[in-house]
Design a protein around this motif. Structure first.
Motif, mmCIF file in Angstrom:
data_model
loop_
_atom_site.group_PDB
_atom_site.id
_atom_site.type_symbol
_atom_site.label_atom_id
_atom_site.label_comp_id
_atom_site.label_asym_id
_atom_site.label_seq_id
_atom_site.Cartn_x
_atom_site.Cartn_y
_atom_site.Cartn_z
ATOM 1 N N GLY A 198 0.736 -1.152 -0.075
ATOM 2 C CA GLY A 198 0.000 0.044 -0.190
ATOM 3 C C GLY A 198 0.831 1.087 0.005
ATOM 4 O O GLY A 198 2.155 1.180 0.184
ATOM 5 N N HIS A 199 0.264 2.410 -0.147
ATOM 6 C CA HIS A 199 0.894 3.691 -0.195
ATOM 7 C C HIS A 199 1.239 4.328 1.376
ATOM 8 O O HIS A 199 2.251 5.037 1.373
ATOM 9 N N ALA A 200 0.339 3.904 2.275
ATOM 10 C CA ALA A 200 0.783 3.974 3.765
ATOM 11 C C ALA A 200 0.035 3.073 4.636
ATOM 12 O O ALA A 200 -0.863 2.436 4.048
ATOM 13 N N ILE A 201 0.468 2.650 5.696
ATOM 14 C CA ILE A 201 -0.061 1.846 6.549
ATOM 15 C C ILE A 201 0.089 2.501 8.053
ATOM 16 O O ILE A 201 0.797 3.320 8.486
ATOM 17 N N VAL A 202 -1.195 2.203 8.811
ATOM 18 C CA VAL A 202 -1.263 2.548 10.211
ATOM 19 C C VAL A 202 -0.892 1.234 11.103
ATOM 20 O O VAL A 202 -1.503 0.185 11.052
ATOM 21 N N GLN A 203 0.026 1.398 11.790
ATOM 22 C CA GLN A 203 0.470 0.347 12.504
ATOM 23 C C GLN A 203 0.307 0.486 13.819
ATOM 24 O O GLN A 203 0.628 1.327 14.646
ATOM 25 N N VAL A 259 -8.303 5.440 -1.860
ATOM 26 C CA VAL A 259 -9.046 4.579 -2.623
ATOM 27 C C VAL A 259 -9.453 3.520 -1.743
ATOM 28 O O VAL A 259 -10.855 3.105 -1.929
ATOM 29 N N GLU A 260 -8.709 3.021 -0.924
ATOM 30 C CA GLU A 260 -9.085 1.769 -0.162
ATOM 31 C C GLU A 260 -8.334 1.890 1.055
ATOM 32 O O GLU A 260 -7.177 2.322 1.272
ATOM 33 N N GLU A 320 -3.924 -1.120 5.965
ATOM 34 C CA GLU A 320 -3.172 -0.657 4.810
ATOM 35 C C GLU A 320 -3.910 0.240 3.952
ATOM 36 O O GLU A 320 -5.049 0.038 3.515
ATOM 37 N N ILE A 321 -3.381 1.394 3.597
ATOM 38 C CA ILE A 321 -4.027 2.409 2.912
ATOM 39 C C ILE A 321 -3.547 2.730 1.444
ATOM 40 O O ILE A 321 -2.606 2.994 1.029
ATOM 41 N N VAL A 323 -3.667 11.649 4.000
ATOM 42 C CA VAL A 323 -3.544 10.766 4.890
ATOM 43 C C VAL A 323 -3.433 11.721 6.327
ATOM 44 O O VAL A 323 -3.768 11.180 7.469
ATOM 45 N N ALA A 324 -2.946 13.015 6.341
ATOM 46 C CA ALA A 324 -2.686 13.686 7.471
ATOM 47 C C ALA A 324 -4.030 13.920 8.388
ATOM 48 O O ALA A 324 -3.719 13.834 9.453
#
Length: 416
Positions: free
Chosen positions: A65-70, A93-94, A227-228, A240-241
């Motif tokens: 993904g382009h970014a993840i929140v862990q 998108v998702e 996953e973003i 995503v900020a």
């Protein structure tokens, strides 16, 4: 630069060798070859590096993904709320739940370090990077509760596993006993083998339904991360900020740049350095053009003097010799572009042939990260290369052309 009819005729005659001018023509030929090699090298190298970056980006982002929140401690208990808010942001998108955990895998008496990846079944089947690169077995057999997994091709080779074989996953976080914690060992069946072309992933990934991963790692309904995916990867930070406030105290957000910063920064620096270094080849070729024109001016001093006495202007002589130099450069540019196009089309065949002849593995995927030589030609970059080459050739023709224009017909005809 517009030439008159007689100037075009003179420039055309000066491009062809005459008696006693074979050496000048040979130097001009070397200049054409040098320009062609410079343009060929620049277009080929920049295209390969662009392809490497694009291919690497697609494969890495296709799986991460382009970014993840862990979540802190590897847990996100209220991941549904985070995923829902993420999908409501413009540009997202998702947002999908994900579990990743490094473990050990054992099969046929062999043990390898692996990266367990728990994904929802629908997300596995919609991920083309996996589904379109299945080399054996079937992804359709991955269903919750069946204890089926898909593994990378190189991991399968290392473990000696194949579709239908069993592998044991070993987690250090098992049940507690009076003598200590006993590792948790669960046996799974290999349902599919995939090869995405990224060595580190094909060597480590074990993909299973997220429900089975939650059971294996005793996470309950929690996941490890969300996953973003966004529509503009280069603006992922701005997109995503707004999510930062929601995840405060629960986890940390990392984008694709941070996850692979060293790799992509190294690629960018290498692109710039290679462009500058290869431009030196074209600069040398431009000096060769200047040298051939200087020799041509020396050989044609008498002709230049006669033309001047017949009414040819200084500007006209300048245009003639600049045209000769620019035509030499243009021929080199065309040849270089054609050579680059041929090389890029047959690049993998060229690599395979060199490996066959030399006996050395030039594209070791364990070192190069990707398993094949990629390529992506940027039209704007090619245009920039051509413009830089034309500019260098143009500058190289200035001195010889001005030297020809400055010829004094009286002095030349008096002594010659």
């Amino acid at each position: 630069m517009i030439l008159s009819a007689h100037e075009r005729m003179i420039a055309r005659r000066y491009l062809l060798p005459h008696k006693g001018e074979g050496f000048i023509f040979l130097v001009a030929g070397f200049s054409v070859v040098a320009v062609a090699l410079g343009v060929f090298a620049l277009i080929s190298v920049m295209s390969v590096m662009n392809g490497f970056r694009a291919d690497l980006f697609d494969r890495i982002v296709g799986l991460n993904g382009h970014a993840i929140v862990q979540g802190y401690d590897g847990r996100l208990d209220d991941w549904e709320a985070i995923a829902e808010e993420a999908t409501s942001l413009p540009g997202v998108v998702e947002a999908t739940p994900l579990i990743e955990q490094p473990l050990m895998a054992s099969s046929n008496g062999r043990v390898e370090g692996i990266l367990l990846r728990g994904v929802r079944v629908e997300d596995i089947r919609s991920n083309k990077l996996i589904t379109e690169n299945v080399t054996a077995g079937s992804i359709a057999d991955l269903r919750p509760g069946t204890n089926n997994v898909a593994i990378g091709g190189r991991l399968a080779n290392a473990l000696g596993a194949y579709p239908g074989a069993e592998i044991s996953l070993i987690s250090p976080e098992g049940r507690s006993t009076p003598v200590g914690t006993v590792p948790r060992i669960v046996t799974y069946r290999v349902a599919a083998i995939f090869e995405v072309g990224v060595y580190d992933y094909d060597k480590a990934f074990v993909v299973m339904p997220i429900e089975d991963a939650q059971t294996m790692l005793m996470l309950g309904d929690a996941v490890a991360m969300v996953e973003i995916e966004v529509d503009e990867p280069d603006k992922v930070n701005d997109i995503v900020a707004p999510l930062q406030q929601t995840i405060a105290g629960k986890g940390v957000m990392v984008d694709w740049r941070q996850m692979n910063s060293a790799l992509f920064e190294a690629l960018e620096v290498e692109r710039v350095v290679m462009f500058v270094v290869l431009c030196i080849i074209i600069l040398v070729a431009a000096f060769n053009i200047a040298s051939s024109l200087i020799m041509l001016v020396r050989a044609k001093r008498r002709d230049i003097a006669i033309l001047r006495t017949m009414g040819a202007s200084r500007a006209g002589m300048t245009r003639i010799f600049m045209s000769v130099g620019l035509i030499i450069g243009a021929v080199g540019i065309i040849l270089g572009a054609i050579l680059a196009a041929i090389f890029l089309f047959f690049r993998q065949s060229v690599v395979n042939f060199i490996q066959l002849v030399s006996g050395a593995e030039l594209w070791d995927p364990s070192v190069r990260f990707l398993s094949e030589l990629p390529s992506k030609t940027d039209p704007f970059e090619v245009a920039a290369i051509i413009l830089v080459t034309i500019l260098l050739v143009f500058l190289a023709t200035l001195f010889p052309a001005r030297k020809a224009a400055a010829t004094d017909p009286v002095e030349v005809l008096r002594y010659e």
